[in-house]
Design a protein around this motif. Structure first.
Motif, PDB file in Angstrom:
ATOM      1  N   SER A 348       0.851  -1.201   0.000  1.00 30.39           N
ATOM      2  CA  SER A 348       0.000   0.000   0.000  1.00 30.39           C
ATOM      3  C   SER A 348       0.881   1.242   0.000  1.00 30.39           C
ATOM      4  O   SER A 348       1.952   1.243   0.633  1.00 30.39           O
ATOM      5  CB  SER A 348      -0.923   0.010   1.226  1.00 30.39           C
ATOM      6  N   PRO A 349       0.438   2.314  -0.701  1.00 28.94           N
ATOM      7  CA  PRO A 349       1.270   3.539  -0.709  1.00 28.94           C
ATOM      8  C   PRO A 349       1.211   4.332   0.578  1.00 28.94           C
ATOM      9  O   PRO A 349       2.027   5.232   0.792  1.00 28.94           O
ATOM     10  CB  PRO A 349       0.680   4.335  -1.877  1.00 28.94           C
ATOM     11  N   SER A 350       0.245   4.079   1.445  1.00 28.69           N
ATOM     12  CA  SER A 350       0.116   4.830   2.700  1.00 28.69           C
ATOM     13  C   SER A 350      -0.141   3.875   3.844  1.00 28.69           C
ATOM     14  O   SER A 350      -0.777   2.836   3.659  1.00 28.69           O
ATOM     15  CB  SER A 350      -1.031   5.844   2.595  1.00 28.69           C
ATOM     16  N   PRO A 351       0.298   4.233   5.045  1.00 29.32           N
ATOM     17  CA  PRO A 351       0.072   3.354   6.193  1.00 29.32           C
ATOM     18  C   PRO A 351      -1.349   3.456   6.708  1.00 29.32           C
ATOM     19  O   PRO A 351      -2.068   4.419   6.445  1.00 29.32           O
ATOM     20  CB  PRO A 351       1.081   3.865   7.217  1.00 29.32           C
ATOM     21  N   THR A 352      -1.758   2.442   7.477  1.00 34.24           N
ATOM     22  CA  THR A 352      -3.067   2.446   8.115  1.00 34.24           C
ATOM     23  C   THR A 352      -2.980   3.226   9.420  1.00 34.24           C
ATOM     24  O   THR A 352      -2.108   2.961  10.255  1.00 34.24           O
ATOM     25  CB  THR A 352      -3.534   1.006   8.390  1.00 34.24           C
ATOM     26  N   VAL A 353      -3.894   4.231   9.585  1.00 34.04           N
ATOM     27  CA  VAL A 353      -3.865   5.118  10.751  1.00 34.04           C
ATOM     28  C   VAL A 353      -4.885   4.638  11.772  1.00 34.04           C
ATOM     29  O   VAL A 353      -6.055   4.401  11.428  1.00 34.04           O
ATOM     30  CB  VAL A 353      -4.136   6.570  10.345  1.00 34.04           C
ATOM     31  N   VAL A 354      -4.482   4.544  13.035  1.00 29.22           N
ATOM     32  CA  VAL A 354      -5.358   4.210  14.146  1.00 29.22           C
ATOM     33  C   VAL A 354      -5.249   5.332  15.160  1.00 29.22           C
ATOM     34  O   VAL A 354      -4.165   5.576  15.715  1.00 29.22           O
ATOM     35  CB  VAL A 354      -4.982   2.859  14.780  1.00 29.22           C
ATOM     36  N   LEU A 355      -6.361   6.096  15.399  1.00 24.93           N
ATOM     37  CA  LEU A 355      -6.346   7.223  16.320  1.00 24.93           C
ATOM     38  C   LEU A 355      -6.278   6.744  17.766  1.00 24.93           C
ATOM     39  O   LEU A 355      -6.902   5.724  18.129  1.00 24.93           O
ATOM     40  CB  LEU A 355      -7.593   8.068  16.108  1.00 24.93           C
ATOM     41  N   PRO A 356      -5.581   7.502  18.619  1.00 28.88           N
ATOM     42  CA  PRO A 356      -5.495   7.088  20.031  1.00 28.88           C
ATOM     43  C   PRO A 356      -6.839   7.076  20.735  1.00 28.88           C
ATOM     44  O   PRO A 356      -7.063   6.243  21.621  1.00 28.88           O
ATOM     45  CB  PRO A 356      -4.554   8.124  20.635  1.00 28.88           C
ATOM     46  N   MET A 357      -7.763   7.991  20.377  1.00 27.86           N
ATOM     47  CA  MET A 357      -9.038   8.062  21.067  1.00 27.86           C
ATOM     48  C   MET A 357      -9.956   6.901  20.723  1.00 27.86           C
ATOM     49  O   MET A 357     -11.018   6.751  21.329  1.00 27.86           O
ATOM     50  CB  MET A 357      -9.730   9.394  20.735  1.00 27.86           C
ATOM     51  N   GLU A 358      -9.586   6.132  19.722  1.00 28.42           N
ATOM     52  CA  GLU A 358     -10.398   4.956  19.394  1.00 28.42           C
ATOM     53  C   GLU A 358     -10.201   3.825  20.401  1.00 28.42           C
ATOM     54  O   GLU A 358     -10.980   2.870  20.442  1.00 28.42           O
ATOM     55  CB  GLU A 358     -10.056   4.457  17.992  1.00 28.42           C
ATOM     56  N   ARG A 359      -9.150   3.960  21.208  1.00 26.20           N
ATOM     57  CA  ARG A 359      -8.899   2.932  22.225  1.00 26.20           C
ATOM     58  C   ARG A 359      -9.617   3.304  23.525  1.00 26.20           C
ATOM     59  O   ARG A 359      -9.762   4.488  23.842  1.00 26.20           O
ATOM     60  CB  ARG A 359      -7.403   2.797  22.487  1.00 26.20           C
ATOM     61  N   PRO A 360     -10.084   2.349  24.307  1.00 22.73           N
ATOM     62  CA  PRO A 360     -10.778   2.691  25.571  1.00 22.73           C
ATOM     63  C   PRO A 360      -9.810   3.293  26.583  1.00 22.73           C
ATOM     64  O   PRO A 360      -8.621   2.965  26.628  1.00 22.73           O
ATOM     65  CB  PRO A 360     -11.314   1.329  26.039  1.00 22.73           C
ATOM     66  N   LEU A 361     -10.330   4.228  27.388  1.00 23.90           N
ATOM     67  CA  LEU A 361      -9.529   4.880  28.421  1.00 23.90           C
ATOM     68  C   LEU A 361      -9.337   3.950  29.619  1.00 23.90           C
ATOM     69  O   LEU A 361     -10.046   2.953  29.802  1.00 23.90           O
ATOM     70  CB  LEU A 361     -10.198   6.188  28.849  1.00 23.90           C
ATOM     71  N   TYR A 362      -8.379   4.319  30.448  1.00 23.58           N
ATOM     72  CA  TYR A 362      -8.060   3.530  31.643  1.00 23.58           C
ATOM     73  C   TYR A 362      -9.111   3.762  32.706  1.00 23.58           C
ATOM     74  O   TYR A 362      -9.506   4.911  32.978  1.00 23.58           O
ATOM     75  CB  TYR A 362      -6.677   3.904  32.158  1.00 23.58           C
ATOM     76  N   HIS A 363      -9.590   2.694  33.311  1.00 24.06           N
ATOM     77  CA  HIS A 363     -10.541   2.775  34.414  1.00 24.06           C
ATOM     78  C   HIS A 363      -9.899   2.143  35.637  1.00 24.06           C
ATOM     79  O   HIS A 363      -9.437   0.995  35.589  1.00 24.06           O
ATOM     80  CB  HIS A 363     -11.847   2.040  34.067  1.00 24.06           C
ATOM     81  N   ARG A 364      -9.895   2.893  36.717  1.00 22.62           N
ATOM     82  CA  ARG A 364      -9.306   2.380  37.959  1.00 22.62           C
ATOM     83  C   ARG A 364     -10.238   1.359  38.587  1.00 22.62           C
ATOM     84  O   ARG A 364     -11.453   1.542  38.630  1.00 22.62           O
ATOM     85  CB  ARG A 364      -9.061   3.524  38.934  1.00 22.62           C
ATOM     86  N   ALA A 365      -9.668   0.269  39.048  1.00 29.36           N
ATOM     87  CA  ALA A 365     -10.469  -0.769  39.694  1.00 29.36           C
ATOM     88  C   ALA A 365     -11.041  -0.258  40.994  1.00 29.36           C
ATOM     89  O   ALA A 365     -10.367   0.475  41.734  1.00 29.36           O
ATOM     90  CB  ALA A 365      -9.617  -2.005  39.937  1.00 29.36           C
ATOM     91  N   PRO A 366     -12.294  -0.590  41.309  1.00 26.47           N
ATOM     92  CA  PRO A 366     -12.900  -0.101  42.568  1.00 26.47           C
ATOM     93  C   PRO A 366     -12.196  -0.686  43.780  1.00 26.47           C
ATOM     94  O   PRO A 366     -11.728  -1.825  43.783  1.00 26.47           O
ATOM     95  CB  PRO A 366     -14.340  -0.604  42.465  1.00 26.47           C
ATOM     96  N   THR A 367     -12.114   0.120  44.819  1.00 30.99           N
ATOM     97  CA  THR A 367     -11.462  -0.284  46.070  1.00 30.99           C
ATOM     98  C   THR A 367     -12.482  -0.932  46.990  1.00 30.99           C
ATOM     99  O   THR A 367     -13.576  -0.391  47.191  1.00 30.99           O
ATOM    100  CB  THR A 367     -10.826   0.926  46.753  1.00 30.99           C
ATOM    101  N   VAL A 368     -12.138  -2.036  47.553  1.00 33.51           N
ATOM    102  CA  VAL A 368     -13.026  -2.780  48.455  1.00 33.51           C
ATOM    103  C   VAL A 368     -12.531  -2.566  49.879  1.00 33.51           C
ATOM    104  O   VAL A 368     -11.361  -2.830  50.196  1.00 33.51           O
ATOM    105  CB  VAL A 368     -13.050  -4.275  48.111  1.00 33.51           C
ATOM    106  N   ASP A 369     -13.412  -2.050  50.736  1.00 37.09           N
ATOM    107  CA  ASP A 369     -13.070  -1.842  52.142  1.00 37.09           C
ATOM    108  C   ASP A 369     -13.293  -3.124  52.922  1.00 37.09           C
ATOM    109  O   ASP A 369     -14.351  -3.754  52.825  1.00 37.09           O
ATOM    110  CB  ASP A 369     -13.920  -0.717  52.737  1.00 37.09           C
TER     111      ASP A 369
END
Length: 493
Positions: A348-369
């Motif tokens: 292919s003459p051009s690379p395949t682009v993957v935007l960073p925002m297409e990936r899911p964001l980090y979610h912190r695991a809930p803290t259990v008391d």
């Protein structure tokens, strides 16, 4: 046979070369006694040299010094040479000393010489009865017509009913001495021929294996086609007429009911003084040993073939590494500009682009008391001593018990051993019996037959385990006297 066929056999047959050899009486008498009469299937070089040295000494004393002047090893090397082909010289696992076994040519030559003996009695009636039985099996065993099969079964039932009626009236027909001798003579011929056939079956299996190795060594196709060729060849060995017949015979011999019946019939036949032959007293055990050795030969050939294929795979992997290094060298030459003309196509003459925002964001695991206040410590109920009790079963007394039984019998089952020495440590002792290994005996599991082993546990309850039939048997690599000496030496240690 045609004239040309006889000429070809005369040139290529090892048995014919043996009969024409100058020292044919020595070869036939010595090898026939050791490998045919004593049914030795494997013997070390030192043991065979010792036996041949005694034989040569006795002949030189009787026929004059210098009749056989060469050393015993020189004779063995000559008999095992490819130009002779009367002995097979090979190495066994975990041993640097060569071992010997007779080839089928020796069996054929000895059998031919024995056929030249003058016989004072030639039985024919039993052979005629055997011919009728074989023809009935062929004709009615392959007929698919139910009416024909039913007619034959009714005929046989009528004969049995007539014989039962005669016995009930007191009319018992027994074999006289002549007819009994006739049948025993045929039994001896068939029994010895079976032992000879086993050695030829082993030789045929090795011949098929050599052809397969030659096919692998000269293969020029792909690896997938080679594997297809190997699998089909191994299937051809087991599915051939010889392979199926041998497997059927071996399965029939391993049947517990058939083996017990055969042992009983042989012992009762040996009770007749006019037909008893000591060499046939344990012929069924010799069959079992010879059949087991043929099975072990196929297993060893399969293992050797697997290692041979592993070596071939290593050579192919080395070739792949050589190709990779060649590609790396070409890449370095292109990188350094040492290649003037170089072109390459891309997909292919051009690379395949993957935007960073297409990936899911980090979610912190809930803290259990976790609340750890007001924790109450528990107390164990019951006696914990059982957790620290261990049962150890010493296998040495169990091995001694099996050896003691094998002094009086060529083979015993686990049930026979436990009949005199019941289980005292329960299931752990039974498992130790199943895992016993010792050089003084071999162990065979007959999965087709099960046995019930019972014992009383520490609470007085009766327990029963169902296990396959376990058979302990003496090894057949040396003479009977040598085996007993080896067992007694091991026990003295």
């Amino acid at each position: 046979m045609q004239f040309d066929e006889i000429v070809a056999v005369r040139k290529s047959s090892a048995a014919w070369r043996l009969l024409r050899a100058d020292n044919a009486p020595l070869v036939l008498s010595f090898l026939g006694r050791v490998f045919v009469d004593d049914n030795i299937r494997e013997i070390s070089e030192s043991g065979l040299i010792s036996l041949l040295d005694d034989e040569l000494y006795g002949l030189n004393q009787r026929l004059g010094e210098g009749t056989y002047p060469r050393a015993p090893k020189a004779y063995l090397d000559e008999w095992a040479a490819p130009s002779a082909g009367w002995l097979r010289k090979y190495y066994v696992t975990d041993s640097d000393e060569p071992h010997y076994d007779a080839t089928p040519a020796v069996e054929r030559a000895v059998a031919w010489l024995q056929s030249l003996r003058e016989r004072d009695f030639v039985g024919t009636e039993s052979r005629l009865n055997t011919v009728f039985d074989l023809l009935r099996q062929i004709v009615y065993g392959t007929n698919t017509d139910p009416q024909v099969r039913l007619a034959e079964l009714r005929r046989r039932r009528a004969e049995i009913d007539a014989e039962i009626d005669a016995v009930e009236r007191g009319e018992v027909s027994v074999l006289d001495a002549t007819r009994r001798r006739d049948r025993y003579q045929q039994f001896g011929e068939v029994s010895r021929a079976l032992l000879s056939d086993f050695r030829e079956v082993e030789a045929n299996f090795r011949g098929l294996d050599r052809q397969m190795r030659e096919r692998i060594a000269t293969w020029r196709g792909t690896k997938g086609e080679l594997l297809d060729e190997i699998v089909s060849s191994r299937t051809m060995i087991t599915d051939s007429d010889q392979g199926r017949s041998f497997q059927a015979f071996y399965d029939l011999l391993l049947s517990a009911d058939r083996l017990d019946e055969l042992d009983r019939l042989v012992r009762e036949t040996q009770a007749f003084s006019d037909v008893a032959d000591d060499r046939l007293a344990n012929i069924h055990h010799d069959w079992l040993d010879a059949g087991t050795r043929a099975q072990d030969t196929v297993r060893r050939l399969s293992e050797q073939l697997r290692r041979f294929l592993d070596d071939q795979a290593w050579l192919e992997n080395r070739r792949v590494m050589d190709l990779l290094r060649s590609i790396e060298a070409s890449a370095y030459s292109v990188r350094d500009g040492r290649t003037d003309e170089f072109s390459h196509e891309i997909d292919s003459p051009s690379p395949t682009v993957v935007l960073p925002m297409e990936r899911p964001l980090y979610h912190r695991a809930p803290t259990v008391d976790i609340e750890s206040d007001d924790i109450e410590y528990g107390e164990a109920e019951g006696d914990s001593d059982a957790l620290f009790e261990q049962i150890h079963v010493d296998p040495a007394p169990l091995v001694d018990e099996v050896r003691r039984r094998l002094r009086r019998h060529d083979q015993v089952t686990l049930a026979d051993v436990l009949a005199e020495s019941p289980l005292s440590q329960g299931l752990a002792e039974l498992i130790t019996y199943l895992s016993l290994t010792d050089e003084s005996f071999t162990k065979i599991f007959d999965d087709a037959t099960t046995q019930h082993i019972g014992w009383t546990d520490e609470f007085g309850a009766r327990r029963t385990a169902r296990v396959p039939r376990v058979i302990y048997s003496r090894p057949r690599t040396t003479g009977p006297g040598d085996r007993l000496d080896a067992i007694e030496t091991q026990e003295s240690r």
